[in-house]
Write a protein that holds these residues in place. Structure first.
Motif, PDB file in Angstrom:
ATOM      1  N   ARG A 126       3.915  -0.891   3.725  1.00 62.73           N
ATOM      2  CA  ARG A 126       3.834   0.442   3.159  1.00 62.73           C
ATOM      3  C   ARG A 126       5.072   0.687   2.315  1.00 62.73           C
ATOM      4  O   ARG A 126       6.187   0.370   2.712  1.00 62.73           O
ATOM      5  N   VAL A 178       0.865  -1.185   0.000  1.00 59.79           N
ATOM      6  CA  VAL A 178       0.000   0.000   0.000  1.00 59.79           C
ATOM      7  C   VAL A 178       0.899   1.233   0.000  1.00 59.79           C
ATOM      8  O   VAL A 178       2.063   1.162   0.416  1.00 59.79           O
ATOM      9  N   ARG A 229      -0.494   5.541   3.741  1.00 55.62           N
ATOM     10  CA  ARG A 229      -1.579   4.825   4.389  1.00 55.62           C
ATOM     11  C   ARG A 229      -1.193   4.394   5.794  1.00 55.62           C
ATOM     12  O   ARG A 229      -0.050   4.046   6.067  1.00 55.62           O
TER      13      ARG A 229
END
Length: 316
Positions: free
Chosen positions: A119, A103, A107
């Motif tokens: 991440r 992600v 986030r």
């Protein structure tokens, strides 16, 4: 008694792919809080797979449902990477049941249950396969390798796209250098000499293996020596279908030795398909059709009385 929910109260079909949906979408579609709570009881017909993500069935989730749930949990910019992405690219590697999801770094999302959230400041452009976003095979291989503590698995993950002809060793090396450096110290030596020449030499076999997986015939045995009934060596087949006596030759340039081998195989009744390397790389659909046709021909005559032997033992 569980409150009935008719189809017209459920979200649009797009949100119900694989019978997995987000809780907020169900609520927005008109399903009540009470209905959700009731249907997600231990004995109910639905279940909570991840925070905010429901499976509209009470059976164990399939691999596909777990992938769908992971993407719904992680959000619209999520990309599946690692072992599950390698599987989706058609690469047979072993790993745990964890779904590794990338992600964007902005986030704030945590790893939960079977979903590993990472991440990243360098999200890959996803390849959409059957409606789900997957990292390219080079990124997936590096992510799988750097998050594994097993040296043999690291090697297998890195080499899988190379052996399948999807990526070169240099592309894997570039991905290692460009991405997160966490866990990569042990990976670079795996792509250094003398391994690199070996990888280059096995690329054509990777192309061949990928084609066989896409051809509707049984899988072959690779690199076998074929002997006649008098136990005389006839030659080596790059790929061999023992039940029908079919040989596939793709790893050699056309020369006198390959011509002699093909002639010897033919005299023994062995059906042999020879595929030039440029054709193997450049026209996989046609090669797949050639393989299927050769296999059919081989089934239409008695199997020749030959014996195929692997380095580690006898095939027949």
């Amino acid at each position: 008694m569980i409150e009935p929910i008719t189809r017209d109260l459920l979200p649009p079909p797009l949100l119900l792919q694989d019978d997995v949906a987000r809780r907020r979408d169900l609520l927005a579609a008109g399903v009540s809080q009470h209905a959700l709570a009731t249907r997600c009881r231990p004995s109910g017909p639905w279940q909570l797979l991840l925070p905010g993500v429901l499976l509209l069935a009470n059976s164990p989730p399939t691999r596909r449902q777990r992938l769908r749930a992971a993407v719904l949990y992680a959000g619209a910019e999520a990309v599946i990477t690692g072992v599950e992405a390698l599987h989706e690219h058609g690469l047979a590697v072993s790993g745990n049941e964890e779904v590794h999801v990338l992600v964007p770094i902005r986030r704030r999302l945590s790893t939960r249950d079977f979903v590993r959230i990472e991440r990243t400041s360098r999200p890959p452009r996803p390849e959409i396969i059957d409606g789900l976003p997957f990292a390219p095979s080079s990124r997936a291989a590096v992510d799988a390798a750097r998050t594994s503590g097993d040296a043999e698995k690291q090697r297998a993950f890195l080499l899988a796209p190379i052996e399948a002809g999807l990526r070169s060793a240099e592309q894997i090396r570039t991905e290692i250098n460009a991405g997160s450096q966490r866990g990569t110290a042990a990976l670079r030596p795996l792509l250094e000499e003398p391994l690199a020449p070996l990888l280059t030499n096995t690329v054509h076999e990777g192309w061949a293996r990928r084609i066989t997986r896409q051809t509707p015939i049984p899988p072959p045995t690779w690199h076998v020596r074929v002997y006649d009934r008098a136990d005389q060596l006839l030659g080596t087949a790059d790929a061999w279908w023992d039940d029908v006596g079919l040989a596939w030759d793709f790893g050699h340039q056309r020369d006198a030795r390959t011509a002699i081998r093909q002639s010897t195989f033919a005299k023994e009744g062995i059906v042999t398909l020879r595929t030039p390397l440029p054709h193997l790389r450049g026209n996989p659909v046609a090669v797949s059709e050639d393989l299927a046709s050769a296999f059919l021909r081989a089934t239409q005559r008695p199997r020749p009385p030959v014996r195929a032997v692997l380095t580690s033992g006898t095939v027949r």
